[in-house]
Design an enzyme around this catalytic site. Structure first.
Site, PDB file in Angstrom:
ATOM      1  CD  GLN A  85       6.292 -72.984   6.560  1.00  0.00           C
ATOM      2  OE1 GLN A  85       7.235 -72.756   5.816  1.00  0.00           O
ATOM      3  NE2 GLN A  85       5.900 -74.208   6.877  1.00  0.00           N
ATOM      4  CG  HIS A  89      13.541 -71.842   6.083  1.00  0.00           C
ATOM      5  ND1 HIS A  89      14.634 -71.740   5.264  1.00  0.00           N
ATOM      6  CD2 HIS A  89      13.516 -73.120   6.522  1.00  0.00           C
ATOM      7  CE1 HIS A  89      15.251 -72.916   5.188  1.00  0.00           C
ATOM      8  NE2 HIS A  89      14.590 -73.776   5.952  1.00  0.00           N
ATOM      9  CD  GLU A  94      15.557 -80.507   8.305  1.00  0.00           C
ATOM     10  OE1 GLU A  94      15.922 -79.335   8.080  1.00  0.00           O
ATOM     11  OE2 GLU A  94      14.370 -80.863   8.314  1.00  0.00           O
ATOM     12  CG  HIS A 100      17.783 -75.875   8.701  1.00  0.00           C
ATOM     13  ND1 HIS A 100      16.583 -75.429   8.171  1.00  0.00           N
ATOM     14  CD2 HIS A 100      18.016 -75.100   9.797  1.00  0.00           C
ATOM     15  CE1 HIS A 100      16.115 -74.430   8.926  1.00  0.00           C
ATOM     16  NE2 HIS A 100      16.978 -74.202   9.914  1.00  0.00           N
TER      17      HIS A 100
END
Ligand SMILES: [Zn+2]
Length: 314
Positions: free
Chosen positions: A197, A225, A281, A284
């Protein structure tokens, strides 16, 4: 005869003397003329000398002026050298400015990080709230990461195939449950390490700057995540992976109805971006455990609202 001779001699003597006198006079004249010439030449030389002298004077003046100029330069130098005292006066200002800048920087960064981003106390908690305001500790790596035994849109090993064990088991069940209902799902991206990330975010910052980058990419530590509890999915045809066009698909609708049964929520619901910090989203999924998931989805609220955390300011 004697008298005549004497007279002649006397005349000769007289004329001789006059001749001499004349000669003397002439030579005197000549010498006078020479003296005048010499005087003229002398004058000329003098003039030249004068010119020289005047040049010398000029050059002397120049020298003087040159010597004056340096003096004039010196004066500023002196002023400058006096300035050191004033620059000594100024230097504290410069010194003040530099520390104030160097003070600002470390102050500004913690302000951004501490005021707008707080570090969560229990990063290993299953329903942990991680968002743009609540960060995982730096370099946090979740426990019990394992590879998911589900199809992905890509082949090959990657950390993106991993989730925490609790979430992984339930996700496999979810995929199997969807399949029973005739809905095929594919994994897009699950676990993302802090390092990944960070590299991703720094690449965006290099392109768009920090402020813009954080509007579309998670600051390292603030991505769900990284918890190992989130996964992006898509339909079996592989179209619209983590894209807006996934909304309204059969797969999206199935997830909306059934995800909570397996302990997952649609983490960024439609119209809640002022609270979650993200636009809708539907792809997700976030594992929060069955109880919380059912509660959140039946109430139609966000995880932030559920735990009464402050809304994420965009
Ligand atoms: Zn995601």
């Amino acid at each position: 005869m004697k008298k005549y001779t004497i007279i002649v001699l006397a005349l000769l003597i007289i004329s001789g003397c006059q001749g001499r006198y004349y000669v003397v006079e002439e030579s005197t004249k000549i010498s006078n003329q020479q003296t005048k010439k010499d005087d003229k030449e002398m004058n000329t030389h003098h003039n030249l000398d004068d010119q020289k002298t005047s040049r010398d004077k000029v050059s002397t003046n120049e020298k003087q002026s040159n010597t004056k100029k340096p003096e004039q330069i010196k004066q500023p130098n002196i002023e400058i050298s006096q300035n050191p005292s004033s620059s000594v006066k100024e230097s504290p200002i410069v010194v003040k400015k530099e520390p104030s800048k160097s003070i600002k920087k470390p102050v500004e960064k913690p302000v951004e990080n501490k005021d707008s981003i707080q570090v969560v106390a229990q990063p290993n908690s299953i329903p942990v709230v991680v968002n743009k305001s609540l960060s995982l500790p730096e370099n946090f790596v979740p426990q019990n990461l394992m590879y998911l035994n589900v199809p992905f849109i890509f082949s090959g090993n990657s950390e993106k195939r991993m989730m925490r064990k609790e979430a992984a088991i339930e996700l496999e069940r979810l995929f199997a449950g969807a399949k029973k209902d005739g809905v095929t799902l594919l994994g897009v991206s699950a676990y993302r390490s802090y390092r990944t990330q960070k590299a991703l975010f720094e690449r965006y910052v290099a392109i768009d700057g920090y402020e813009k980058a954080r509007t579309y990419s998670a600051v390292p530590g603030t991505s769900e995540h990284q918890t190992g509890l989130a996964i992006d999915v898509t339909g079996g045809n592989g179209k619209c992976p983590a894209e807006d066009c996934f909304a309204g698909t059969i797969e999206a609708a199935w997830l909306e109805q059934n995800a909570a049964k397996y302990g997952f929520i649609i983490r960024y619901p439609k119209g809640k971006d002022m609270i979650t910090g993200y636009k809708y989203e539907p792809w997700h999924l976030r594992y929060v455990g069955k109880d919380v998931a059912v509660d959140v989805s039946t109430k139609g609220i966000t995880l932030e609202e559920y735990f009464n955390t402050l809304p994420v300011s965009k």
